[in-house]
Design a protein around this motif. Sequence first.
Motif, PDB file in Angstrom:
ATOM      1  N   SER A   2      92.199  62.258 128.794  1.00 59.14           N
ATOM      2  CA  SER A   2      93.221  61.921 127.527  1.00 59.14           C
ATOM      3  C   SER A   2      94.654  62.621 128.424  1.00 59.14           C
ATOM      4  O   SER A   2      94.115  63.808 129.735  1.00 59.14           O
ATOM      5  N   LEU A   3      96.002  62.431 128.183  1.00 55.94           N
ATOM      6  CA  LEU A   3      96.890  63.596 128.222  1.00 55.94           C
ATOM      7  C   LEU A   3      96.846  64.535 128.582  1.00 55.94           C
ATOM      8  O   LEU A   3      97.865  65.455 129.105  1.00 55.94           O
ATOM      9  N   ARG A  29     106.638  65.552 132.882  1.00 59.03           N
ATOM     10  CA  ARG A  29     105.980  66.072 132.072  1.00 59.03           C
ATOM     11  C   ARG A  29     107.341  66.484 130.746  1.00 59.03           C
ATOM     12  O   ARG A  29     107.153  66.187 129.733  1.00 59.03           O
ATOM     13  N   ILE A  30     108.456  67.105 131.269  1.00 57.59           N
ATOM     14  CA  ILE A  30     109.488  67.165 130.546  1.00 57.59           C
ATOM     15  C   ILE A  30     110.145  65.512 129.686  1.00 57.59           C
ATOM     16  O   ILE A  30     110.318  65.651 128.371  1.00 57.59           O
ATOM     17  N   ARG A  31     109.398  64.698 130.380  1.00 54.11           N
ATOM     18  CA  ARG A  31     110.051  63.347 129.655  1.00 54.11           C
ATOM     19  C   ARG A  31     109.694  63.312 128.591  1.00 54.11           C
ATOM     20  O   ARG A  31     109.482  62.700 127.603  1.00 54.11           O
ATOM     21  N   VAL A  32     108.045  62.934 129.071  1.00 53.17           N
ATOM     22  CA  VAL A  32     106.491  62.706 127.552  1.00 53.17           C
ATOM     23  C   VAL A  32     107.261  63.672 126.558  1.00 53.17           C
ATOM     24  O   VAL A  32     107.451  62.992 125.661  1.00 53.17           O
ATOM     25  N   GLN A  33     107.472  65.114 126.843  1.00 53.52           N
ATOM     26  CA  GLN A  33     107.567  66.119 125.720  1.00 53.52           C
ATOM     27  C   GLN A  33     109.058  65.732 124.829  1.00 53.52           C
ATOM     28  O   GLN A  33     109.120  65.424 123.654  1.00 53.52           O
ATOM     29  N   THR A  34     110.037  65.146 125.823  1.00 52.19           N
ATOM     30  CA  THR A  34     111.599  65.061 124.807  1.00 52.19           C
ATOM     31  C   THR A  34     110.849  63.797 124.177  1.00 52.19           C
ATOM     32  O   THR A  34     111.744  63.264 122.974  1.00 52.19           O
ATOM     33  N   VAL A  35     110.402  62.508 124.738  1.00 51.81           N
ATOM     34  CA  VAL A  35     110.656  61.475 123.995  1.00 51.81           C
ATOM     35  C   VAL A  35     109.552  61.489 122.905  1.00 51.81           C
ATOM     36  O   VAL A  35     110.096  61.702 121.498  1.00 51.81           O
ATOM     37  N   LEU A  36     107.697  62.742 123.039  1.00 50.18           N
ATOM     38  CA  LEU A  36     107.608  62.604 122.135  1.00 50.18           C
ATOM     39  C   LEU A  36     107.700  63.765 121.405  1.00 50.18           C
ATOM     40  O   LEU A  36     107.626  63.592 119.953  1.00 50.18           O
ATOM     41  N   ALA A  37     108.315  64.255 121.080  1.00 50.63           N
ATOM     42  CA  ALA A  37     109.997  65.041 119.999  1.00 50.63           C
ATOM     43  C   ALA A  37     110.307  64.652 119.533  1.00 50.63           C
ATOM     44  O   ALA A  37     111.209  64.862 118.485  1.00 50.63           O
ATOM     45  N   ALA A  38     111.523  63.175 120.186  1.00 53.34           N
ATOM     46  CA  ALA A  38     111.847  62.884 119.519  1.00 53.34           C
ATOM     47  C   ALA A  38     111.295  61.825 118.782  1.00 53.34           C
ATOM     48  O   ALA A  38     112.559  61.671 117.523  1.00 53.34           O
ATOM     49  N   ALA A  39     110.984  61.290 118.661  1.00 55.72           N
ATOM     50  CA  ALA A  39     110.079  60.431 117.900  1.00 55.72           C
ATOM     51  C   ALA A  39     109.788  60.743 116.838  1.00 55.72           C
ATOM     52  O   ALA A  39     109.776  60.291 115.559  1.00 55.72           O
ATOM     53  N   SER A  40     109.333  62.263 116.682  1.00 55.39           N
ATOM     54  CA  SER A  40     108.944  63.014 115.926  1.00 55.39           C
ATOM     55  C   SER A  40     109.644  63.563 115.132  1.00 55.39           C
ATOM     56  O   SER A  40     110.031  63.366 113.598  1.00 55.39           O
ATOM     57  N   LEU A  41     110.837  63.663 115.020  1.00 54.28           N
ATOM     58  CA  LEU A  41     112.170  63.737 114.313  1.00 54.28           C
ATOM     59  C   LEU A  41     112.553  62.898 113.789  1.00 54.28           C
ATOM     60  O   LEU A  41     113.175  62.717 112.529  1.00 54.28           O
ATOM     61  N   MET A  42     113.086  61.348 114.305  1.00 60.29           N
ATOM     62  CA  MET A  42     112.668  59.948 113.764  1.00 60.29           C
ATOM     63  C   MET A  42     112.336  59.795 112.976  1.00 60.29           C
ATOM     64  O   MET A  42     113.016  59.552 111.902  1.00 60.29           O
ATOM     65  N   ALA A  43     110.817  60.231 113.131  1.00 57.57           N
ATOM     66  CA  ALA A  43     110.598  59.683 112.116  1.00 57.57           C
ATOM     67  C   ALA A  43     110.222  60.499 110.706  1.00 57.57           C
ATOM     68  O   ALA A  43     109.463  60.714 109.326  1.00 57.57           O
ATOM     69  N   LEU A  44     110.541  61.892 111.113  1.00 57.56           N
ATOM     70  CA  LEU A  44     110.895  63.199 109.857  1.00 57.56           C
ATOM     71  C   LEU A  44     111.672  62.368 109.827  1.00 57.56           C
ATOM     72  O   LEU A  44     111.553  62.745 107.489  1.00 57.56           O
ATOM     73  N   LEU A 413      97.578  78.195 130.159  1.00 55.45           N
ATOM     74  CA  LEU A 413      98.108  78.577 131.427  1.00 55.45           C
ATOM     75  C   LEU A 413      99.720  77.851 129.819  1.00 55.45           C
ATOM     76  O   LEU A 413     100.726  78.891 130.207  1.00 55.45           O
ATOM     77  N   GLU A 414      99.481  78.032 128.932  1.00 52.94           N
ATOM     78  CA  GLU A 414     100.766  77.761 127.867  1.00 52.94           C
ATOM     79  C   GLU A 414      99.965  78.471 126.280  1.00 52.94           C
ATOM     80  O   GLU A 414      98.685  77.974 126.278  1.00 52.94           O
ATOM     81  N   SER A 415     101.804  77.883 125.877  1.00 57.97           N
ATOM     82  CA  SER A 415     101.286  78.959 124.817  1.00 57.97           C
ATOM     83  C   SER A 415     102.680  78.910 124.231  1.00 57.97           C
ATOM     84  O   SER A 415     103.522  78.946 124.645  1.00 57.97           O
ATOM     85  N   LEU A 511     103.827  69.280 122.663  1.00 60.42           N
ATOM     86  CA  LEU A 511     103.002  68.760 123.353  1.00 60.42           C
ATOM     87  C   LEU A 511     101.253  69.949 123.064  1.00 60.42           C
ATOM     88  O   LEU A 511     101.340  69.836 124.328  1.00 60.42           O
ATOM     89  N   GLY A 512     100.455  69.127 122.748  1.00 56.38           N
ATOM     90  CA  GLY A 512      99.232  70.030 122.276  1.00 56.38           C
ATOM     91  C   GLY A 512      99.407  71.137 122.121  1.00 56.38           C
ATOM     92  O   GLY A 512      98.317  72.305 121.779  1.00 56.38           O
ATOM     93  N   LEU A 513     100.363  71.520 121.850  1.00 60.13           N
ATOM     94  CA  LEU A 513     101.022  73.359 121.422  1.00 60.13           C
ATOM     95  C   LEU A 513     101.076  73.309 119.369  1.00 60.13           C
ATOM     96  O   LEU A 513     102.181  72.008 119.203  1.00 60.13           O
ATOM     97  N   GLY A 514     101.052  74.070 118.947  1.00 62.53           N
ATOM     98  CA  GLY A 514     101.225  74.166 117.711  1.00 62.53           C
ATOM     99  C   GLY A 514     101.374  75.699 116.864  1.00 62.53           C
ATOM    100  O   GLY A 514     100.330  76.265 117.544  1.00 62.53           O
TER     101      GLY A 514
END
Length: 659
Positions: A2-3, A29-44, A413-415, A511-514
């Motif tokens: 998985s990604l 990484r930042i490109r993937v995150q930006t695309v996903l977050a932007a898509a979420s923002l548009m859907a919202l 590694l992330e939070s 991306l994978g964090l909430g």
Amino acid sequence: MSLMIKSKLIAHRLSRFPTILAGRVGVIRIRVQTVLAAASLMALAVVFPSTAAVPAQSSSPHVDGPTAVARARVAADVLMSSYDPDKAWFPSSWWNSAVALQTIGDYMQRTGDRRYLGQLDNTFEKDKGVFPGGVLSGDPLLGNFTSRAIDDSEWWGLTWVQAYDLTRDPKYLDMAVTIANYVNGYWDTSTCGGGVWWNAERTYKNAVTNGLWIRLTAELHNRIHGDKVWLARSRTAWSWFTGSGMINADGLVNDGLTDACTNNGQTVWSYNQGVAIGGGLELWRATKDPAILATVRRLADAAIGPNALVTNGILTENCDALDQTCDDNGKQFKGIFMRYWTDLVDTTHDRKYAAFLDQQATSIWSDDRDAAGRLGTRWSGATSDDHPNVFDWRTQASALSALIGEVPTFPPLESLAATMSPAQPVIMPAASGATSIAIDLGVSATGFFPLAALATIDAPDGWNASPRASLVRLQPHGNANPVSTTVPLKISVPSQATDGHHMVTAKLAGLGLGFTTQADVLVAHEIDFDTGTVNENPWLFDPDGSQSNGVQNRFADGNAHFTYRFPFPADTTAAHVTLTIDAEFLVQVSVDNEHWTTVLQEDQPVTDGSNKADRSVDLTPYLGTATDGSKPVYLKVSDNFPNDGWGGRVYHVTANIVE
């Protein structure tokens, strides 16, 4: 693969080879995150006002590693907000400060966060000297963190071992050895065949002093190459303790011994059970003696067995009963137990012990936490009018230990974490028109890659939150120093909003964090509260260094103060506030929290409460021009005689408002 798994594998490799992989992987990484977050923002934007597109946090009892780190970080930051950098301690408690600092050390060691190393060293350098009684402790301090209270000295010894583990600076280990040498002078075989005395007067041999002695001596052995002396002392202490009779037939540790050297049958406090478990675990690491670990397991099983320390699955002190209130010592007992219970889980990997730890952390976060991230003394969240659940820095340190235990031994590694400030604002709506309040959404992150997270805001029906959605960008550089940013929010409340508590919720998803955080907005048309209760919190704009010892009790000694903010409705024409107050008070009023006018003042040094009375202040002259639907007035209480420790104490606050 998985990604998510790929990204974590890449992150792991990057932490080992940053100069090779940082550029290419970081860009991907930042490109993937930006695309996903932007898509979420548009859907919202399409589905507003619903925020269903944002994933909620897991409801599983065992939270994921990044969330566990984030929760611990939020709670640790709340605890350290009470640290006094001048006196280099937590106000009004000496041994409790040692335990709180060791808890922060546990947090840093577990998560990799290193932001509070400076505070540890500040305490070490400022407080290692000689102090008269009443300055830092009720007892005179003899230097090197020692006093007539032998157990207090041991708590500080353990704190400096923890600091050594974090920094490898030998000065901390040297201090722990100095303290241990002092304590060793109170080991006495002439009474009860051994054991360390509880105090310099040699009046009592008890469980906590001797459990701490086993742990401290074993810790020193495990850090001093070639040691034999400390190991021998630890072995002797363990043998004496387990044979002393303090462990009763049920495997529970009573408080101490009688003058006749028998079990005194006094309360089984959780911290006595905990330090016995912790002492045995550290000695087992030194010896690998299976008999020691078997005894530790017996103590652990007894603690969570029938009629022991657990009520409905939750660790419960005797003083947690709804008709009682724990004193300042008892507030921290359960956290000490959980520190060593975490050690038990890490050492044995026993699922039963891990499940119990999970249950404590889950209950604390879901039932014993307010919107400001403060953690209370009753981990079930139970409360009563006469004996409310208490929230202060001691209860914070205690509950934080359970949250730390939820963090994996190899931290993620992330939070991603978030808070709101103010987290408990109050709004007094005008008769017509909306009233607004500014809230800052604070977002923090750790990791090795740039992070883009979508923040969405959910407000009650008829309210407005602006912006409703934001794309938050952070660029963390590891775990040692979490990075943060702020998103300013404006919450508009209609005039017809009903009185009571209303939640404004912020959900963050990367991306994978909430992470989810809330502001608890109180809508009120009157002011009437006891101090020292949850009803006081929304009005308490700045607690500064003030303290509360229970219901109808908030005071500020020395240079400390506390400030209330009264956001009177925009159409208010007159206002009076009445304080039930005593001691050596100084009361000032301001329209901007900067320029102050004295309105009440005690000119005599009163230290017995004999001047307790209801005193009214006309706030009408301080009602300024309405802004965002309110006319806020600030009222500050401080100490008119700052040198003698009897600052203004407020019991109750009411106000009369004319609109």
